[in-house]
Design an enzyme around this catalytic site. Structure first.
Site, mmCIF file in Angstrom:
data_model
loop_
_atom_site.group_PDB
_atom_site.id
_atom_site.type_symbol
_atom_site.label_atom_id
_atom_site.label_comp_id
_atom_site.label_asym_id
_atom_site.label_seq_id
_atom_site.Cartn_x
_atom_site.Cartn_y
_atom_site.Cartn_z
ATOM 1 N N ASP A 127 9.905 2.589 -0.555
ATOM 2 C CA ASP A 127 8.505 3.442 0.303
ATOM 3 C C ASP A 127 9.219 2.769 1.943
ATOM 4 O OD1 ASP A 127 5.947 4.274 1.960
ATOM 5 O OD2 ASP A 127 4.887 3.454 0.525
ATOM 6 N N TYR B 94 0.662 -1.222 0.031
ATOM 7 C CA TYR B 94 0.171 -0.118 -0.037
ATOM 8 C C TYR B 94 0.990 0.995 0.024
ATOM 9 C CZ TYR B 94 -3.457 3.291 1.989
ATOM 10 O OH TYR B 94 -4.695 4.569 1.821
ATOM 11 N N LYS C 46 4.908 8.632 9.068
ATOM 12 C CA LYS C 46 4.665 8.036 10.529
ATOM 13 C C LYS C 46 5.525 8.969 10.999
ATOM 14 C CE LYS C 46 2.555 4.915 8.411
ATOM 15 N NZ LYS C 46 0.374 4.775 8.635
#
Length: 436
Positions: A247, A152, A275
């Site tokens: 990523d 994702y 994050k």
């Protein structure tokens, strides 16, 4: 740890808040991964958090094993981060103009990620990934993007093809509202299958702009790369003039101070981060080789913008968080490794004793208990998990005061605030949750 079970507690406030939320938000949530539709029951409403714990609106306490989906690596309400946010707020919450905090955080990021010569801050991981792909297409003049099933990279249209996270949780292979034309240049391949990538490049030798990959999959549950897999992606991209985008929205600063690329010894062309770099506040970044990044406006022809990019509160929280990780690297990361190993392997041993089929995947302080007997190496093998069994386990753990991510297909996380008391609480909860 409180010994009371969920049945003995009051949950009237959380239920009332859920009903209220359903009047305003689809499903009562502002992100589908917060819903409990995949595990059953009603989500507690969080009133506050501190250290390794969440407290709901009824005053119930839970060991937190999802950590706001990854960023709370130091634990909730970490004092220096709270103070940094408080001081920054006193100077103004948003400027819409450049300020010194942006470069200060960038210096810390580049210190830890040498591959990121230049970067740009954004407000989310979704923005970081969609911008990196646009940049890769602009730089190479090519259209096709390779991604991997179960990975994702945010909810941009072109990336919602066999994505993980909430898509996997809700069994949605493709999102409605995404025109076929928007995803026609996205090639979704099997993770850990280097031959499939080789075949894709052979079929389109001059058409692939980039490969984007979660170096350790976290959005189909935790799935580590096979030996040589990430290195093989690097080689293929180099050989065919495509860019490799790693990523690290989830793995960045969590697996090590230099993320997965430090652990696996790889140098991507572009990196996406999120994050942790905002210390729990909305923040993301993408960056990499200077000649690639200089293709961005105002220097180059690739447009990307964000009114709240480099938000002063997020920059201050990020500086405090990453600064602490740098200063205490030799303490924080060994502690995370030991506590996470003890939690993950401890529950796995309890499952063996109880005769429950369970596969445990862990890399650093992220892990997943898959309710399946076989190894989990890609999205297909993760999908073989018994999601009903996971749902029962999740409910029982919550009843015993341990809050896991409400999906078989999401990684769990441990923070530096977790220690022996939390380990004991998790093992005690799991012992009951795994019993027939």
């Amino acid at each position: 740890m409180q010994s009371e079970t969920r049945e003995s507690r009051s949950f009237a406030q959380s239920l009332d808040l859920q009903r209220r939320a359903e009047r305003y938000f689809p499903g009562g949530v502002n992100s589908p991964v917060r819903a409990f539709s995949a595990v059953g029951g009603h989500p507690p409403f969080v009133a506050r958090a501190e250290g390794a714990y969440l407290y709901d609106a009824d005053g119930n306490r839970y060991v937190d094993l999802f950590g706001s989906w990854g960023p709370m690596i130091l634990g909730h309400a970490f004092p220096s981060v709270v103070e940094a946010i408080r001081e920054a707020a006193g100077r103004g919450a948003s400027f819409g103009a450049s300020h010194a905090g942006e470069a200060a955080l960038a210096e810390l990021v580049r210190r830890c990620f040498p591959s990121v010569a230049k970067m740009r801050f954004v407000s989310s991981g979704t923005e970081a990934c969609m911008s990196a792909i646009r940049l890769a297409r602009g730089f190479t003049g090519r259209n096709f993007v390779i991604k991997f099933e179960g990975c994702y990279h945010g909810h941009a249209d072109a990336l919602l093809v066999k994505a993980g996270s909430g898509m996997a949780t809700l069994a949605i292979p493709y999102s409605a509202g995404v025109p076929a034309e928007a995803a026609m240049h996205t090639l979704a391949l099997r993770y850990n299958d280097l031959a499939a990538v080789e075949a894709a490049f052979a079929a389109r030798p001059d058409g692939i702009a980039c490969v984007i990959v979660e170096p350790v999959v976290g959005n189909a549950g935790t799935i580590p790369p096979a030996a040589g897999y990430i290195e093989g992606l690097r080689r293929l991209c180099t050989d065919h003039g495509a860019l490799l985008i790693v990523d690290e929205v989830m793995t960045g600063f969590r697996l090590s101070l230099g993320g997965a690329q430090q652990v696996y010894g790889i140098t991507p062309d572009l990196t996406t981060l999120g994050k942790i770099i905002g210390g729990g506040l909305p923040c993301g970044a993408f960056g990499g080789r200077a000649e690639v990044m200089d293709y961005l406006a105002p220097l180059g022809p690739v447009y990307q913008a964000g009114t709240l990019s480099g938000n002063p509160l997020a920059m201050a929280a990020g500086i405090a968080t990453i600064g602490h990780l740098i200063e205490h690297e030799d303490v924080v990361y060994p502690h995370l490794e030991e506590v996470t190993r003890s939690i993950a392997e401890g529950v796995a041993e309890l499952a063996r004793e109880a005769g429950v089929a369970l596969t445990t995947n862990r890399v650093g302080s992220m892990f997943t208990w898959f309710f399946t007997a076989g190894p989990v190496t890609d999205y297909a093998s993760a999908s073989a998990s018994d999601t009903r069994a996971f749902g029962r386990f999740h409910r029982r753990m919550l009843e015993a005061g341990v809050w896991l991510p409400p999906s078989q297909f999401e990684a769990a996380f441990v923070s530096a605030a977790h220690g022996p008391a939390e380990l004991e609480a998790v093992l005690n909860a799991a012992r009951g949750a795994l019993a027939e």
